[in-house]
Scaffold this motif. Structure first.
Motif, PDB file in Angstrom:
ATOM      1  N   GLN A  10      -7.513  -4.683 -12.540  1.00 55.56           N
ATOM      2  CA  GLN A  10      -8.753  -4.053 -13.210  1.00 55.56           C
ATOM      3  C   GLN A  10      -9.871  -3.504 -12.108  1.00 55.56           C
ATOM      4  O   GLN A  10     -10.328  -2.396 -12.205  1.00 55.56           O
ATOM      5  N   PHE A  11      -9.962  -4.431 -10.987  1.00 55.78           N
ATOM      6  CA  PHE A  11     -10.855  -3.853 -10.074  1.00 55.78           C
ATOM      7  C   PHE A  11     -10.250  -2.857  -9.063  1.00 55.78           C
ATOM      8  O   PHE A  11     -11.269  -1.669  -9.063  1.00 55.78           O
ATOM      9  N   THR A  12      -9.035  -2.671  -8.948  1.00 54.09           N
ATOM     10  CA  THR A  12      -8.600  -1.449  -8.273  1.00 54.09           C
ATOM     11  C   THR A  12      -8.515  -0.083  -9.152  1.00 54.09           C
ATOM     12  O   THR A  12      -8.778   0.925  -8.631  1.00 54.09           O
ATOM     13  N   ASN A  13      -8.315  -0.391 -10.273  1.00 55.48           N
ATOM     14  CA  ASN A  13      -8.418   0.586 -11.366  1.00 55.48           C
ATOM     15  C   ASN A  13      -9.903   1.442 -11.319  1.00 55.48           C
ATOM     16  O   ASN A  13     -10.186   2.374 -11.556  1.00 55.48           O
ATOM     17  N   MET A  14     -10.752   0.083 -11.410  1.00 56.63           N
ATOM     18  CA  MET A  14     -12.352   0.783 -11.284  1.00 56.63           C
ATOM     19  C   MET A  14     -12.566   1.323 -10.040  1.00 56.63           C
ATOM     20  O   MET A  14     -13.158   2.171 -10.147  1.00 56.63           O
ATOM     21  N   LEU A  15     -12.179   0.903  -8.889  1.00 55.70           N
ATOM     22  CA  LEU A  15     -12.419   1.500  -7.812  1.00 55.70           C
ATOM     23  C   LEU A  15     -11.512   3.057  -7.757  1.00 55.70           C
ATOM     24  O   LEU A  15     -12.505   3.814  -6.920  1.00 55.70           O
ATOM     25  N   LYS A  16     -10.562   3.245  -8.207  1.00 51.16           N
ATOM     26  CA  LYS A  16     -10.106   4.514  -8.134  1.00 51.16           C
ATOM     27  C   LYS A  16     -10.772   5.427  -8.926  1.00 51.16           C
ATOM     28  O   LYS A  16     -10.885   6.648  -8.565  1.00 51.16           O
ATOM     29  N   VAL A  18     -14.091   5.563  -9.397  1.00 53.95           N
ATOM     30  CA  VAL A  18     -15.345   5.994  -8.512  1.00 53.95           C
ATOM     31  C   VAL A  18     -15.081   6.538  -7.230  1.00 53.95           C
ATOM     32  O   VAL A  18     -15.932   7.068  -6.612  1.00 53.95           O
ATOM     33  N   THR A  19     -14.066   6.421  -6.625  1.00 57.35           N
ATOM     34  CA  THR A  19     -13.648   6.741  -5.227  1.00 57.35           C
ATOM     35  C   THR A  19     -13.404   8.165  -5.405  1.00 57.35           C
ATOM     36  O   THR A  19     -12.771   8.864  -6.254  1.00 57.35           O
TER      37      THR A  19
END
Length: 96
Positions: A10-16, A18-19
């Protein structure tokens, strides 16, 4: 999957989300803007180099002492655009 793995995904998907996406290729507007920026920098560097070597002459004409200072002409937009065209022609491979 365990709870920690789900949180990590979930954290990596969130970062993708907003990056910012970085594209290595520039479009035509970006290239022309960069060429114009280079031309402006080059034109002003030339001006400052000429300004550093301005000429001053002092002469005596009759009973008067005449001081003459010759400074380079301040470059305008036309000079910058001419320089940009030279850069663009060089990049495009055109011969003038």
């Amino acid at each position: 999957m365990n709870d920690m793995t789900k949180q990590f995904e979930q954290f990596t998907n969130m970062l993708k989300a907003v990056t910012p996406q970085i594209t290595p290729n520039k479009n035509g507007y970006e290239i022309r803007t960069k060429v114009l920026e280079y031309a402006q920098n080059q034109t002003w560097q030339d001006y400052h180099a000429k300004f550093a070597g301005y000429e001053t002459t002092v002469t005596k004409e009759g009973d008067e002492v005449v001081t003459k200072v010759e400074l380079p002409e301040v470059p305008g937009a036309d000079v910058v655009l001419e320089t940009a065209q030279k850069f663009y022609d060089f990049v495009s491979g055109k011969k003038s």
